[in-house]
Design a protein around this motif. Sequence first.
Motif, short mmCIF file in Angstrom:
data_model
loop_
_atom_site.label_atom_id
_atom_site.label_comp_id
_atom_site.label_asym_id
_atom_site.label_seq_id
_atom_site.Cartn_x
_atom_site.Cartn_y
_atom_site.Cartn_z
N THR A 70 59.18 106.17 141.42
CA THR A 70 60.50 106.33 140.81
C THR A 70 60.54 105.61 139.48
OG1 THR A 70 61.53 106.42 143.00
CG2 THR A 70 62.98 105.92 141.10
N GLN A 71 60.90 106.33 138.45
CA GLN A 71 61.06 105.75 137.13
C GLN A 71 62.51 105.92 136.66
OE1 GLN A 71 58.24 107.48 134.43
NE2 GLN A 71 56.44 106.62 135.47
N ARG A 72 62.97 104.97 135.81
CA ARG A 72 64.34 105.02 135.27
C ARG A 72 64.26 105.18 133.76
NH1 ARG A 72 69.34 103.83 137.29
NH2 ARG A 72 68.41 103.08 139.24
N GLN A 73 64.99 106.11 133.25
CA GLN A 73 64.99 106.36 131.82
C GLN A 73 65.55 105.16 131.07
OE1 GLN A 73 63.80 109.34 130.57
NE2 GLN A 73 63.92 108.45 128.52
N GLY A 74 64.84 104.72 130.08
CA GLY A 74 65.29 103.56 129.32
C GLY A 74 66.49 103.89 128.44
N GLU A 75 67.29 102.84 128.15
CA GLU A 75 68.49 103.00 127.32
C GLU A 75 68.12 102.68 125.88
OE1 GLU A 75 73.14 101.48 127.18
OE2 GLU A 75 71.65 100.36 128.35
N ILE A 76 68.27 103.65 125.01
CA ILE A 76 67.94 103.44 123.60
C ILE A 76 69.00 102.58 122.93
CG2 ILE A 76 67.57 104.61 121.39
CD1 ILE A 76 66.54 107.01 122.98
N ARG A 77 70.28 102.87 123.20
CA ARG A 77 71.40 102.13 122.60
C ARG A 77 72.51 102.05 123.64
NH1 ARG A 77 72.10 105.21 118.73
NH2 ARG A 77 70.70 104.19 117.22
N PHE A 82 78.62 109.14 130.80
CA PHE A 82 79.50 109.95 131.64
C PHE A 82 78.71 110.91 132.52
CE2 PHE A 82 82.33 108.90 127.99
CZ PHE A 82 83.28 108.20 128.70
N LEU A 83 77.55 111.36 132.04
CA LEU A 83 76.69 112.26 132.80
C LEU A 83 75.43 111.49 133.21
CD1 LEU A 83 76.91 115.58 130.74
CD2 LEU A 83 78.25 114.92 132.73
N THR A 84 75.17 111.44 134.50
CA THR A 84 73.93 110.83 135.01
C THR A 84 73.11 111.91 135.71
OG1 THR A 84 75.03 110.24 137.07
CG2 THR A 84 75.02 108.58 135.31
N TYR A 85 71.82 111.68 135.82
CA TYR A 85 70.98 112.69 136.45
C TYR A 85 69.91 112.01 137.27
CZ TYR A 85 67.79 111.78 132.54
OH TYR A 85 66.95 111.19 131.62
N LEU A 95 62.19 110.73 141.59
CA LEU A 95 61.08 110.59 140.65
C LEU A 95 61.54 110.03 139.30
CD1 LEU A 95 59.30 114.01 141.34
CD2 LEU A 95 58.82 111.77 142.37
N LEU A 96 62.78 110.41 138.89
CA LEU A 96 63.28 109.99 137.58
C LEU A 96 64.79 109.86 137.66
CD1 LEU A 96 62.63 109.41 134.56
CD2 LEU A 96 62.99 111.88 134.15
N LEU A 97 65.32 108.75 137.12
CA LEU A 97 66.75 108.49 137.09
C LEU A 97 67.17 108.15 135.66
CD1 LEU A 97 67.11 106.22 140.25
CD2 LEU A 97 67.85 108.60 140.06
N SER A 98 68.38 108.58 135.30
CA SER A 98 68.92 108.14 134.01
C SER A 98 69.23 106.65 134.09
CB SER A 98 70.17 108.94 133.65
OG SER A 98 71.18 108.75 134.63
N HIS A 99 69.42 106.00 132.96
CA HIS A 99 69.46 104.54 132.94
C HIS A 99 70.62 103.96 133.74
CE1 HIS A 99 72.58 105.12 129.85
NE2 HIS A 99 72.93 103.86 130.11
N ASP A 100 71.70 104.73 133.91
CA ASP A 100 72.88 104.20 134.62
C ASP A 100 73.13 104.93 135.92
OD1 ASP A 100 74.90 102.33 134.77
OD2 ASP A 100 76.39 103.60 133.79
N ALA A 101 72.14 105.70 136.41
CA ALA A 101 72.34 106.51 137.62
C ALA A 101 72.23 105.65 138.86
CB ALA A 101 71.33 107.65 137.66
N ASP A 102 73.14 105.92 139.84
CA ASP A 102 73.13 105.24 141.13
C ASP A 102 72.60 106.22 142.16
OD1 ASP A 102 73.49 103.78 143.39
OD2 ASP A 102 75.69 103.66 143.24
N PRO A 103 71.42 105.97 142.74
CA PRO A 103 70.85 106.94 143.71
C PRO A 103 71.78 107.23 144.87
CG PRO A 103 69.22 105.28 143.08
CD PRO A 103 70.51 104.82 142.51
N ALA A 104 72.62 106.28 145.25
CA ALA A 104 73.50 106.50 146.40
C ALA A 104 74.57 107.54 146.13
CB ALA A 104 74.16 105.17 146.79
#
Length: 447
Positions: A70-77, A82-85, A95-104
């Motif tokens: 599982t990798q998390r997308q880094g936050e550039i700024r 509002f949209l997480t994936y 496998l991949l999460l946006s930087h602020d995504a909550d798997p739950a």
Amino acid sequence: MRLPRSLQRRLGLTLGLLLTVIWIGAASVTAILARHAMDEVFDSALQETAQRILPLAVADVLGREEEGVTQRQGEIRAHDEFLTYAVRDGQGRFLLLSHDADPAVFPPWGGTGFSQSATHRFYNEAALQGSVRLTVAEPMAHRTAAARDIQMGLGLPLLIFLPVALLAIVLAVRASLAPLRRFRERLAARGARDLSLVPTDELPTEIAPVANTLNALLGRLSAAFEAERSFAANAAHELRTPLAGAIAQAQRLQAETSDPAAKARAGDIESTLKRLTRLSERLMQLARAEGGRLRLDHTSDLRPVARILTDELSRMTGAGRISLVLPSDAVMSDLDPDVFAILYRNLVENALRHGPDDAPVLVSLSSEGVLTVANEGPVVPSEVLSRLMDRFERAGRSTDGSGLGLAIVHAVAQRIGGELVLKSPRTGQDAGFEASLTMPIVKGGKE
């Protein structure tokens, strides 16, 4: 709800309520349509975002050396996301999460398309025969906040413009009904005997027929009253000559006959004819009081008229019977002096006729234009006092009066805007009778 009786208030209230309901209904429908359109836009954004991210996510997953990590997308700024994936494999591993995504937050895979939980709206998309699955999530609170902003944008202007619109309605209704209000004021300002036609040029077409009908009625009443006054005046005038001739014949008969019985009968005839003459004079005065011109374009002092009439009546009734009190300053009025003479003579003659022969009649004219005539005598009952201004009403059946004197004064008082007040007992006394007439006075007027 009971509507007010005022047409202006009724129109303002009904139009205001109708406009308020229409505006609130329109704002509500607009908010619903805007929410529906907003949901479509947000869903389209979710789908578009998923289709943009999925190819990048597939390339990222396929390029990895280790599988199932599982990798998390880094936050550039720093920013609000509002949209997480989330990207999962076929076994549901992230496998991949946006930087602020909550798997739950992400529910189990349910196939491609839209879905929704209590807190989020989701769109699922898959690639490589379902081995790479992408879910884009949007918080429902985001949409609720946007919908609330739209509702506030629709509601706040109502709080500002609705009172302005209601005020505009009130002013417009008031301006539209101004001709009707002036028509009402003209009618209210008229005297009891003013039967002239009311102008109807400004009235709306819906009200004009009512005003025309009223004017037609006023015309018929005026014609009927004029015919009555004309008949009374003409009849009284035509009776003067034959009555004078009959009185002369009765007096000649008294002088020529030596029979006491015939002389007494001729005297009775003369007295009856004189009463009939006085009645005809009163009828002529009444006709003028109800139809003639009573006020002039210039003013004159009423005191000389009062003095002349007092001297004339004193010669007829005896010195000392009339006590006249006049102010030191001129009493200027636009009342016709002849009309004032009619008023003065009727009030004073009424007091002389009904008062004791050995008691004076008190007459006063104040600088405010109040003519007061008082005489001694028994108290007049209140039920009789209230009828004395009616035609042919007498305080006592044994008197030889016509019953028109006070009726004439009352008719004149109504037409000149004055007031006739009868009192018994007199002011400050236990008995007697008092009549007070208020007449129009012009302060500082010149003769």
